[in-house]
Design an enzyme around this catalytic site. Structure first.
Site, PDB file in Angstrom:
ATOM      1  N   GLU A   9     -23.863  -6.831  68.605  1.00  0.00           N
ATOM      2  CA  GLU A   9     -23.572  -8.191  69.072  1.00  0.00           C
ATOM      3  C   GLU A   9     -22.101  -8.550  68.894  1.00  0.00           C
ATOM      4  O   GLU A   9     -21.486  -9.150  69.761  1.00  0.00           O
ATOM      5  CB  GLU A   9     -24.446  -9.180  68.295  1.00  0.00           C
ATOM      6  N   ASP A  82     -27.987  -8.764  66.411  1.00  0.00           N
ATOM      7  CA  ASP A  82     -28.437  -9.278  65.115  1.00  0.00           C
ATOM      8  C   ASP A  82     -29.965  -9.330  65.033  1.00  0.00           C
ATOM      9  O   ASP A  82     -30.643  -9.579  66.035  1.00  0.00           O
ATOM     10  CB  ASP A  82     -27.869 -10.675  64.868  1.00  0.00           C
ATOM     11  N   ASP A  84     -32.446 -11.262  64.607  1.00  0.00           N
ATOM     12  CA  ASP A  84     -33.099 -12.573  64.664  1.00  0.00           C
ATOM     13  C   ASP A  84     -33.497 -12.867  66.109  1.00  0.00           C
ATOM     14  O   ASP A  84     -33.342 -12.011  66.991  1.00  0.00           O
ATOM     15  CB  ASP A  84     -32.189 -13.669  64.096  1.00  0.00           C
ATOM     16  N   GLU A  86     -32.221 -14.881  68.376  1.00  0.00           N
ATOM     17  CA  GLU A  86     -31.095 -14.875  69.316  1.00  0.00           C
ATOM     18  C   GLU A  86     -30.659 -13.442  69.607  1.00  0.00           C
ATOM     19  O   GLU A  86     -30.331 -13.097  70.747  1.00  0.00           O
ATOM     20  CB  GLU A  86     -29.923 -15.698  68.763  1.00  0.00           C
ATOM     21  N   TYR A 299     -27.858  -9.338  55.850  1.00  0.00           N
ATOM     22  CA  TYR A 299     -27.841 -10.323  56.936  1.00  0.00           C
ATOM     23  C   TYR A 299     -27.991 -11.733  56.379  1.00  0.00           C
ATOM     24  O   TYR A 299     -28.839 -11.986  55.513  1.00  0.00           O
ATOM     25  CB  TYR A 299     -28.951 -10.014  57.926  1.00  0.00           C
ATOM     26  N   ARG A 301     -28.722 -14.735  57.816  1.00  0.00           N
ATOM     27  CA  ARG A 301     -29.634 -15.748  58.376  1.00  0.00           C
ATOM     28  C   ARG A 301     -31.060 -15.374  57.997  1.00  0.00           C
ATOM     29  O   ARG A 301     -31.690 -14.550  58.641  1.00  0.00           O
ATOM     30  CB  ARG A 301     -29.469 -15.848  59.890  1.00  0.00           C
ATOM     31  N   HIS A 345     -36.332 -10.406  57.059  1.00  0.00           N
ATOM     32  CA  HIS A 345     -35.102  -9.988  56.392  1.00  0.00           C
ATOM     33  C   HIS A 345     -35.218 -10.204  54.893  1.00  0.00           C
ATOM     34  O   HIS A 345     -35.985 -11.031  54.424  1.00  0.00           O
ATOM     35  CB  HIS A 345     -33.899 -10.777  56.897  1.00  0.00           C
TER      36      HIS A 345
END
Length: 757
Positions: A9, A82, A84, A86, A299, A301, A345
């Protein structure tokens, strides 16, 4: 044969990953999202199953072209955005763009950018996660349904350029409701009585009156306080009971996103947005020497407190080596997640505890080191032994009254030797008070009694930290969205950030009240939290996203149609203030003009009374009386009356004192007070000139000297040089770190630039 391609990303990750893959793969980046809903149209086909219309994001054509070139003849593409929702959407959109017969796509997740994690991810690829992508699509479509259909209502009814958001509007509501609670708060008087006492040995100490006849005491006023002081004037003070106990305190779990934001705000004075930006840098890779980029944290988030077994074991080894056996656990400490937490995560932790802050400090900026130290210490402390706290509680009897004094001392620091949260501060640390040796039954000497008047305090306004906590506890948004929510509500002008506290602006109150009345579900905290849970259920394949969208839109559409007719028009009728016009006794209403909210008589045009206004701490409106300053030597060129200085959206201007009979205005700069730069105003049907002007805050800008009739303004200095590409009458002077000083064209879609030596 072409090499397999890894697509991440962020471009920053490319160099870090290349270090560990031994030239076996090509690596490139999407630089974030490459497709999204179109910016200038609704983009949702509601009748066709809420089908979204995704288009390439403006400015991403070069990146898409480079992605296709990098893919070239690669038969295997590893999609590693990433880990997640998104990131999953980016992976899906990238696969759509690069789809080709015979080409295979593999999804891989990098939870940390270390050699081991990268190689393990490449060994264990899996398919794209349709459920996670559906959850992202559902969230994006819900936001578009709300934002793109409520915002135009606000433009028509309130003011152009306003926006509503499914989550941001709820955050504004929370702030508005807190402000109204503050306005409605009536302080109550109460008193406290403190005894200054002395035992048989120094030092003196203080004890607080807490009970009478065994019941908690309340002292409402000075009279009650005086009566108690009279009762205490001739009674002995004796130590009644001494309680000593040792309590065990466990460390907090490693950070999740929201807790990291809260702690960084309170300890480091970072904003939530800055915290996430710096954490992203630590995750993506820091050079720990020439050509040695290393991801320092996992990570960032996440709302899970889970940690890997090997990470806990490594921390225990480090603790034993550096702190000794007394601080080392017999087995790793693991933490339970909250029910709603997603466990995809780990918690935020250092990728290796042996990258201690001391070792990596010379490679990090001041901000990076501060945040990394916070993350590192919190994680290592989570694997250290408990702290032992000795608590002493002393009860002192004086007639029927009971006084109390408590104190805490650290018997063994355990994890507190390394890290303490703001919330871990002991009462004894907040107000240190050494105590003499006391025993039960001992008679004490009263030195003095100290009565004090107090008043109850209103609920506090939200800080960034407490608002993040409020959003988290109410299930509004998700950890990855908090920074954006806080940034958006400020940039839209719905809240002010004064003394590091959120206060609703007048516009925020107006918009919030309209939305709460017309869209009660959308602005409901519990309803929004349930939607967030439903998005989680879509991701875990418990709910189909079309079912969620259909159920939501069925109710929303009815409210939308009702609001189109029923929503109060602030531009027209306005909001009644309950105040009477001082000139004609009609009602005064709040309206919104181009300079913001104001109050005006609803008898307009027969009565032209209008004023700016302020609100006091109780929310009561007070008109601001006008005291216009006469512009010395300036007379109206239409009626001959004196000109006065007024304050407008773009600064001061001259207006005729004969208003409203004469509405003549002119720029203060029109008579030579502003420096002309030899450029004619570009606006159609305007023959004014551009002059240097100064904003309310003293910042230089350039505007038309026909203001307020013409509102053209720019921060960039116009230069009297025609654009060679589009023929625009002038260029502007700009400056950036990357390009230095250069000339640029203001015309949309014209990309002309000229470097200035």
């Amino acid at each position: 044969m072409s090499k397999p391609l890894i697509i991440v990303e962020s471009p920053t990750k490319v160099r870090t990953i290349k270090k560990y893959i031994n030239n076996e793969f090509n690596v490139t980046a999407t630089s974030g999202h490459i497709k999204d809903l179109p910016p200038n149209e609704f983009g949702i086909d509601i009748e066709n199953g809420f089908k979204p219309k995704y288009t390439s994001i403006k400015g991403k054509q070069k990146i898409i072209k480079s992605l296709k070139a990098a893919a070239s003849n690669a038969s295997d593409i590893y999609l590693a955005p990433d880990p997640d929702r998104e990131g999953e959407a980016i992976a899906f959109h990238t696969a759509e763009i690069l789809k080709k017969k015979g080409r295979q796509f593999h999804r891989i997740l990098f939870h940390e950018l270390t050699s081991k994690a990268i190689k393990e991810a490449l060994k264990s690829p899996f398919n794209l996660d349709q459920d996670k992508y559906d959850a992202q699509q559902a969230r994006r479509i819900l936001d578009r349904l709300v934002g793109y259909q409520i915002s135009p209502l606000l433009w028509r009814k309130v003011q152009g350029g306003l926006s509503a958001g499914r989550v941001q509007s709820v955050a504004v509501r929370i702030i508005c409701e807190r402000e109204r609670a503050i306005q409605a708060f009536e302080p109550e008087e109460y008193w406290s009585i403190t005894a200054n006492l002395k035992g048989q040995t120094p030092p003196e100490f203080e004890a607080k009156l807490v009970k009478n006849d065994g019941k908690k005491i309340k002292i409402p006023d000075e009279k009650s306080s005086s009566e108690i002081l009279k009762d205490l004037s001739n009674v002995p003070f004796n130590v009644d009971k001494i309680s000593k106990k040792t309590i065990k305190r466990n460390p907090l779990p490693p950070f999740i996103t929201s807790k990291l934001q809260q702690e960084a705000i309170r300890k480091l004075r970072f904003t939530a947005k800055k915290t996430m930006s710096v954490a992203q840098q630590l995750y993506e890779g820091i050079d720990l020497g020439p050509g040695e980029p290393v991801g320092l944290i996992t990570y960032m988030r996440t709302d899970s407190t889970r940690i890997a077994q090997e990470a806990a074991a490594e921390a225990m080894s480090y603790i034993k080596e550096n702190f000794g056996d007394n601080f080392t656990l017999d087995k790793p400490r693991f933490f339970k997640n909250k029910n709603k937490a997603q466990d995809a995560h780990e918690a935020i932790r250092p990728t290796s505890v042996y990258h201690s802050p001391e070792k990596v400090s010379k490679f990090l900026s001041k901000e990076q080191l501060s945040l990394y130290t916070l993350i590192w210490k919190r994680f290592v402390a989570s694997q250290m032994t408990q702290a032992l706290i000795d608590q002493n509680s002393i009860s002192i009897q004086a007639g029927t009254y009971t006084f109390s004094v408590t104190g805490s001392t650290v018997k063994f620091p355990g994890f507190m030797k390394l890290y303490m949260s703001v919330d871990d501060t002991l009462e004894s640390e907040k107000k240190k008070q050494p105590l003499p040796d006391l025993s039960e039954g001992m008679t004490l000497t009263l030195i003095k009694l100290d009565p004090k008047q107090h008043f109850t305090a209103p609920p506090p306004r939200f800080t960034e930290a407490s608002l993040v906590k409020e959003l988290e506890e109410n299930g509004i948004g998700r950890p990855s969205t908090y920074a954006n929510i806080l940034s958006t509500i400020r940039s839209k002008g719905y809240v002010d950030f004064v003394n590091k506290q959120f206060r609703p602006s007048e516009l925020g109150f107006i918009v919030n009240d309209l939305l709460v009345k017309n869209f009660p579900d959308i602005l409901d905290v519990e309803f929004t939290a349930r939607l967030e849970n439903d998005l989680d259920r879509i991701e875990s394949a418990e709910l189909k996203y079309l079912m969620l969208l259909s159920k939501f839109y069925e109710k929303f559409e009815k409210k939308l149609e009702s609001a189109k007719e029923g929503m109060l028009n602030i531009k027209g009728v306005g909001i009644s203030t309950g105040l009477k016009c001082p000139e004609c006794k009609n009602q005064l209403h709040i309206k919104i003009g181009r300079n913001g909210p104001f109050i005006a008589c609803n008898g307009y045009p027969e009565c032209t009374y209008s004023r700016n206004y302020t609100r006091d701490e109780k929310g009561i409106i007070h008109p601001v009386e006008i005291n216009y300053e006469l512009a010395e030597g300036e007379t109206c060129n239409k009626c001959g009356k004196p000109m006065v200085v007024k304050q407008g959206r773009y600064g001061e201007f001259l207006a005729c004192s004969g208003y409203p009979e004469c509405k003549n205005t002119q720029s203060i700069n029109a008579n030579g007070n502003g420096k002309s730069i030899g450029v004619q105003c570009p606006e159609k049907n305007c023959d004014g000139d551009i002059v240097e002007r100064t904003s309310k805050r003293g910042k230089l800008f350039y505007g038309c000297n026909s203001f307020p009739d013409c509102t053209f303004a720019t921060w960039d200095k116009p230069v009297p040089q025609e654009c060679p590409e589009c023929g625009a009458a002038f260029l502007v002077e700009k400056s950036t770190k990357k390009m230095g000083t250069f000339l640029s064209c203001l015309t949309k879609k014209c990309t002309y630039r000229q470097k200035i030596d």
